[in-house]
Scaffold this motif. Structure first.
Motif, PDB file in Angstrom:
ATOM      1  N   VAL A 194      -4.290 -11.152  -0.789  1.00 14.99           N
ATOM      2  CA  VAL A 194      -3.803 -10.481   0.416  1.00 14.99           C
ATOM      3  C   VAL A 194      -4.426  -9.093   0.453  1.00 14.99           C
ATOM      4  CG1 VAL A 194      -1.755  -9.929   1.757  1.00 14.99           C
ATOM      5  CG2 VAL A 194      -1.613 -11.674  -0.005  1.00 14.99           C
ATOM      6  N   VAL A 195      -5.162  -8.788   1.520  1.00 16.78           N
ATOM      7  CA  VAL A 195      -5.785  -7.470   1.636  1.00 16.78           C
ATOM      8  C   VAL A 195      -4.907  -6.608   2.529  1.00 16.78           C
ATOM      9  CG1 VAL A 195      -7.828  -6.192   2.390  1.00 16.78           C
ATOM     10  CG2 VAL A 195      -8.088  -8.451   1.335  1.00 16.78           C
ATOM     11  N   GLY A 196      -4.620  -5.385   2.062  1.00 15.28           N
ATOM     12  CA  GLY A 196      -3.807  -4.494   2.882  1.00 15.28           C
ATOM     13  C   GLY A 196      -3.247  -3.355   2.072  1.00 15.28           C
ATOM     14  N   GLY A 197      -2.260  -2.694   2.661  1.00 16.22           N
ATOM     15  CA  GLY A 197      -1.647  -1.532   1.995  1.00 16.22           C
ATOM     16  C   GLY A 197      -0.654  -1.968   0.930  1.00 16.22           C
ATOM     17  N   SER A 198      -0.388  -1.077   0.017  1.00 13.58           N
ATOM     18  CA  SER A 198       0.486  -1.410  -1.110  1.00 13.58           C
ATOM     19  C   SER A 198       1.927  -1.677  -0.649  1.00 13.58           C
ATOM     20  CB  SER A 198       0.415  -0.256  -2.118  1.00 13.58           C
ATOM     21  OG  SER A 198       1.695   0.048  -2.575  1.00 13.58           O
ATOM     22  N   PRO A 199       2.624  -2.655  -1.286  1.00 12.48           N
ATOM     23  CA  PRO A 199       3.993  -2.989  -0.868  1.00 12.48           C
ATOM     24  C   PRO A 199       4.942  -1.810  -1.054  1.00 12.48           C
ATOM     25  CG  PRO A 199       3.341  -4.259  -2.833  1.00 12.48           C
ATOM     26  CD  PRO A 199       2.127  -3.517  -2.369  1.00 12.48           C
ATOM     27  N   SER A 200       4.646  -0.954  -2.059  1.00  9.80           N
ATOM     28  CA  SER A 200       5.558   0.166  -2.320  1.00  9.80           C
ATOM     29  C   SER A 200       5.375   1.278  -1.289  1.00  9.80           C
ATOM     30  CB  SER A 200       5.325   0.692  -3.729  1.00  9.80           C
ATOM     31  OG  SER A 200       3.975   1.093  -3.838  1.00  9.80           O
ATOM     32  N   ARG A 201       4.260   1.237  -0.547  1.00  7.77           N
ATOM     33  CA  ARG A 201       4.026   2.301   0.436  1.00  7.77           C
ATOM     34  C   ARG A 201       4.110   1.767   1.859  1.00  7.77           C
ATOM     35  NH1 ARG A 201      -1.214   4.650  -1.589  1.00  7.77           N
ATOM     36  NH2 ARG A 201      -0.813   4.826  -3.803  1.00  7.77           N
ATOM     37  N   ARG A 202       4.946   0.783   2.041  1.00 10.22           N
ATOM     38  CA  ARG A 202       5.172   0.190   3.368  1.00 10.22           C
ATOM     39  C   ARG A 202       3.890  -0.316   4.018  1.00 10.22           C
ATOM     40  NH1 ARG A 202       9.775   3.239   6.565  1.00 10.22           N
ATOM     41  NH2 ARG A 202      10.903   4.195   4.853  1.00 10.22           N
ATOM     42  N   GLY A 203       2.995  -0.831   3.155  1.00  2.00           N
ATOM     43  CA  GLY A 203       1.739  -1.357   3.669  1.00  2.00           C
ATOM     44  C   GLY A 203       1.949  -2.655   4.439  1.00  2.00           C
ATOM     45  N   VAL A 204       0.957  -3.016   5.262  1.00  2.00           N
ATOM     46  CA  VAL A 204       1.016  -4.307   5.957  1.00  2.00           C
ATOM     47  C   VAL A 204      -0.194  -5.150   5.567  1.00  2.00           C
ATOM     48  CG1 VAL A 204       2.340  -3.546   7.975  1.00  2.00           C
ATOM     49  CG2 VAL A 204      -0.141  -3.405   8.007  1.00  2.00           C
TER      50      VAL A 204
ATOM     51  N   GLU B 250       3.120 -14.299  -6.890  1.00  2.94           N
ATOM     52  CA  GLU B 250       1.840 -14.280  -7.626  1.00  2.94           C
ATOM     53  C   GLU B 250       0.664 -13.828  -6.751  1.00  2.94           C
ATOM     54  OE1 GLU B 250       2.528 -18.819  -7.032  1.00  2.94           O
ATOM     55  OE2 GLU B 250       3.711 -16.979  -6.868  1.00  2.94           O
ATOM     56  N   ALA B 251       0.938 -13.407  -5.498  1.00  4.95           N
ATOM     57  CA  ALA B 251      -0.138 -12.947  -4.609  1.00  4.95           C
ATOM     58  C   ALA B 251      -0.886 -11.774  -5.249  1.00  4.95           C
ATOM     59  CB  ALA B 251       0.442 -12.511  -3.267  1.00  4.95           C
ATOM     60  N   VAL B 252      -2.222 -11.774  -5.062  1.00  9.88           N
ATOM     61  CA  VAL B 252      -3.026 -10.653  -5.574  1.00  9.88           C
ATOM     62  C   VAL B 252      -3.270  -9.707  -4.393  1.00  9.88           C
ATOM     63  CG1 VAL B 252      -5.101  -9.993  -6.824  1.00  9.88           C
ATOM     64  CG2 VAL B 252      -4.196 -12.332  -7.053  1.00  9.88           C
ATOM     65  N   VAL B 253      -2.702  -8.500  -4.492  1.00  9.41           N
ATOM     66  CA  VAL B 253      -2.834  -7.530  -3.403  1.00  9.41           C
ATOM     67  C   VAL B 253      -4.067  -6.665  -3.647  1.00  9.41           C
ATOM     68  CG1 VAL B 253      -1.728  -5.624  -2.171  1.00  9.41           C
ATOM     69  CG2 VAL B 253      -0.333  -7.519  -3.055  1.00  9.41           C
ATOM     70  N   VAL B 254      -4.961  -6.636  -2.670  1.00 11.44           N
ATOM     71  CA  VAL B 254      -6.224  -5.908  -2.825  1.00 11.44           C
ATOM     72  C   VAL B 254      -6.325  -4.852  -1.729  1.00 11.44           C
ATOM     73  CG1 VAL B 254      -8.747  -6.177  -2.845  1.00 11.44           C
ATOM     74  CG2 VAL B 254      -7.304  -8.021  -3.721  1.00 11.44           C
ATOM     75  N   SER B 255      -6.798  -3.643  -2.098  1.00 10.42           N
ATOM     76  CA  SER B 255      -6.994  -2.597  -1.083  1.00 10.42           C
ATOM     77  C   SER B 255      -8.253  -2.891  -0.281  1.00 10.42           C
ATOM     78  CB  SER B 255      -7.175  -1.234  -1.746  1.00 10.42           C
ATOM     79  OG  SER B 255      -5.999  -0.892  -2.401  1.00 10.42           O
ATOM     80  N   PRO B 256      -8.223  -2.571   1.003  1.00 12.34           N
ATOM     81  CA  PRO B 256      -9.406  -2.872   1.823  1.00 12.34           C
ATOM     82  C   PRO B 256     -10.603  -1.984   1.477  1.00 12.34           C
ATOM     83  CG  PRO B 256      -7.690  -1.794   3.139  1.00 12.34           C
ATOM     84  CD  PRO B 256      -7.096  -2.047   1.798  1.00 12.34           C
ATOM     85  N   ARG B 257     -11.797  -2.548   1.657  1.00 10.53           N
ATOM     86  CA  ARG B 257     -13.046  -1.786   1.474  1.00 10.53           C
ATOM     87  C   ARG B 257     -13.789  -1.821   2.817  1.00 10.53           C
ATOM     88  NH1 ARG B 257     -16.553  -4.431  -2.666  1.00 10.53           N
ATOM     89  NH2 ARG B 257     -15.739  -6.329  -1.703  1.00 10.53           N
ATOM     90  N   PHE B 258     -13.381  -0.901   3.701  1.00  8.52           N
ATOM     91  CA  PHE B 258     -13.880  -0.955   5.077  1.00  8.52           C
ATOM     92  C   PHE B 258     -15.397  -0.818   5.182  1.00  8.52           C
ATOM     93  CE2 PHE B 258      -9.450   0.545   5.551  1.00  8.52           C
ATOM     94  CZ  PHE B 258      -8.970  -0.544   6.258  1.00  8.52           C
TER      95      PHE B 258
END
Ligand code: TTP
Ligand code: CA
Length: 374
Positions: free
Chosen positions: A46-56, A84-92
């Motif tokens: 899942v690419v997006g903002g971190s769950p702890s920072r109210r990311g979407v 088990e989702a792998v959260v990844v920050s976007p690389r615009f």
């Protein structure tokens, strides 16, 4: 005459021999991450903002969608649905580059490319159709090229209009190829849920369901007055696209109106020969860019900045579209000499540009004139 026949007649009265492709990357951001980091492949990414920072969620890999994860969902919800989702920050920066590359692949096939976003575009391939070249073949070739050059999959819809092609690409993802043959628009569209149509979001679809309008056929059979109550001035358009009628052209180069090259001189000059030489060199640069993009333009523009910083621009529109260096230089030099005839100024900057690019409509017109022997 049944509604179906009526709509079909209407369809055949218009020019519906176009070949339009809609191409769309599958799980774009997530797929790029899985391509670049093999350890992420086959995982719910899942690419997006971190769950702890109210990311979407910006993009969800197809593995993660099985858990009900969707884009625009709160990341905290996504992680709850699939721990088990792998959260990844976007690389615009990377996505923009991949976008540029895929648009190049599209433009290698036809200059008539209309990007809709970083990961989606329409291609008008009508002018490429021949006995042994069909839009479905072009679409297969396109998918294969994107896979081999970029290592990513796209879904492609093939149809006689933009709206049919867009719906076709969306209903068979990922790695889909959906072909709607000319005349097959209505059997294709009618059974689909209204949500497939462009511009029908959750709010509108809820209103439609209250009126028992669930499928495209339900929508197509509504009197215009009912549709006007829901869609306002868009009602006619909605009714038309429900019946597979959409004559809007593929518009190229929305983001780019001209291709130009300019240079600031080390020393200001009024020397005719120097200026001529610079204009020829700049014409060569512009021609190179045009050739790379497989584009031709009809208007040549010359820009001159005088020593006192005033800017003069002169332009010329010609009957034949230009692409090669000598054609561009011919017009640009003519414009330069017009300027120099009446001036004893020195110049500090010279620019040459070409605009007035092909759109699908004027390319179509041109093809027809050619067929008519004009
Ligand atoms: P989409 O084409 O809507 O989604 P997608 O490519 O991830 O998945 P699909 O296979 O369904 O086409 O959007 C393209 C990219 O745009 C997406 O990868 C990330 C970005 N995007 C956001 O950043 N926020 C959003 O809310 C959406 C919908 C997309
Ligand atoms: Ca996409």
């Amino acid at each position: 005459m049944s509604l179906y026949e009526g709509a079909q007649n209407k369809l055949s009265n218009r020019n519906h021999n176009r070949g339009i492709l809609h191409a769309d990357f599958d799980a774009f951001y997530a797929a790029v991450e899985q391509r670049d980091f093999p350890e992420l492949r086959n995982k719910p990414v899942v690419v997006g903002g971190s769950p702890s920072r109210r990311g979407v969620v910006a993009s969800a890999s197809y593995e993660s969608r099985k858990f009900g994860i969707k884009s625009a969902m709160a990341m905290s919800t996504a992680v709850r649905k699939c721990p088990e989702a792998v959260v990844v920050s976007p690389r615009f920066v990377v996505y923009r580059e991949v976008s540029r590359q895929v648009m190049e692949v599209f433009r290698d096939i036809t200059p008539l490319v209309e990007p809709l976003s970083l990961d989606e575009a329409y291609l008008d391939v009508t002018h490429l159709i021949a006995d042994d070249i069909t839009p479905p073949q072009i679409a297969r070739n396109l998918k294969q090229k994107v896979r081999s050059k970029l290592g990513l999959t796209i879904s492609v819809g093939v149809g006689s209009s933009k709206s049919v092609a867009k719906i076709a690409s969306s209903i068979n993802k990922p790695d889909g190829l959906t072909i709607v043959r000319p005349g097959g628009e209505i059997p294709f569209l009618y059974p689909l849920p209204v949500e497939v149509l462009w511009g029908i979001g959750p709010k509108t679809s809820a209103k439609l369901h209250l009126l028992s309008i669930n499928t495209v056929e339900d929508l197509a059979s509504q009197p215009l007055e009912i549709l006007s109550g829901i869609f306002g001035s868009n009602a006619t358009h909605i009714k038309e696209i429900s019946n597979g009628i959409d004559i809007t052209p593929v518009i190229t180069q929305r983001e780019r109106k001209s291709i130009s090259s300019e240079t600031t001189l080390l020393v200001d000059t009024s020397d005719v020969e120097d200026l001529n030489e610079i204009v020829m060199r700049l014409s060569g640069d512009v021609a190179e860019s045009l050739l790379k993009k497989n584009m031709r333009g009809r208007t040549v523009k010359l820009k001159l900045k005088r020593s006192d910083f005033t800017v003069v621009t002169r332009q010329k529109t010609i009957p034949e579209k230009v692409q090669i260096s000598s054609e561009i230089a011919e017009s640009a030099l003519e414009l330069l000499n017009l300027e120099l005839e009446n001036s004893h100024e020195k110049y500090r900057l010279i620019g040459v540009g070409v605009s007035g690019f092909a759109t699908s409509e004027n390319l179509q017109d041109e093809m027809q004139l050619r067929f008519a022997g004009l």
